[in-house]
Design an enzyme around this catalytic site. Sequence first.
Site, short mmCIF file in Angstrom:
data_model
loop_
_atom_site.label_atom_id
_atom_site.label_comp_id
_atom_site.label_asym_id
_atom_site.label_seq_id
_atom_site.Cartn_x
_atom_site.Cartn_y
_atom_site.Cartn_z
N CYS A 159 -5.95 -2.84 2.76
CA CYS A 159 -5.72 -2.56 4.18
C CYS A 159 -6.99 -2.68 5.04
CB CYS A 159 -5.07 -1.19 4.33
SG CYS A 159 -4.24 -0.96 5.93
N GLU A 189 0.85 -1.19 0.00
CA GLU A 189 0.00 0.00 0.00
C GLU A 189 0.89 1.24 0.00
OE1 GLU A 189 -3.88 1.81 2.36
OE2 GLU A 189 -2.48 0.55 3.48
N LYS A 227 -10.07 1.74 -2.56
CA LYS A 227 -10.31 1.31 -1.18
C LYS A 227 -11.73 1.65 -0.75
CE LYS A 227 -7.83 1.61 3.26
NZ LYS A 227 -6.64 2.24 3.88
#
Length: 273
Positions: free
Chosen positions: A149, A34, A107
């Site tokens: 994440c 990331e 995301k």
Amino acid sequence: MKVGSDKLENVERALSHIRQAVADQKPTVVALPECFNSPYGTKYFAEYAESIPGGYTTMQLSQIAKELNIYVVGGTIPERDPNDVKMLYNTCTVWSPCGELIAKHRKMHLFDIDVKGGVRFKESDVLTGGSEFTTFQLDNTFKIGVGICYDIRFEEMARIYRNNGCDMLIYPAAFNMTTGPLHWELLQRARANDLQLYVATISPARDPNFEYVAWGHSMVVDPWGKVVITAKESEEIIYADIDMTLNEKVRAQIPVSKQRRIDLYETLYDQRY
């Protein structure tokens, strides 16, 4: 990989590691962490943001995938929406061995937390959450779902990937020194065990000199929930052989997917999106 404040150096470092990985093991897929072209922090995202696929970083990823004839899961970079320059996303791109952009994941779940005595971070100050599930296939035989994440904390998202036939989940991620020791391995093994598939996470290396200090420890977990391999906190390339038959073996021995009481409960994707 270590991530510094110089974007061009970060990208060159990533390309160098990709070449090293291919020279050492000839992998089918190489994945990056990331925010690999930018320090992780809300004050950096606008400065380092690029359009996708026309920006410098993604052009380099396309070229390296084609040059080395591999799939590249391009970690994440801050993405600037070309239709609205005020809109920024934390975005993962996936490139085919032909250098084609075959998937792009923004995301979904933004990292907004405030842990007393630990870490406070609010991605939503500058980022917008994505609204699309993202999958790609390796040679039409092995299906991979992509999250980023904080997305890993949401079992429903992973369940939808499993319901959609995914064999593996890949999460470029940067847990920190508060959440990393507690939840990094736990969440990966939970997703792998619950859904009976492979889970891989790719983290930046730890740098105590940055404001946001990553936990590190990139990892691959198998469908039994067993850790196949893990990196340390420092810069390192790790390799894992994926047994494409293991998912079905595990699912046959412990057939939870067939035993779920979908007459009573079910996880569904909202088709409006």
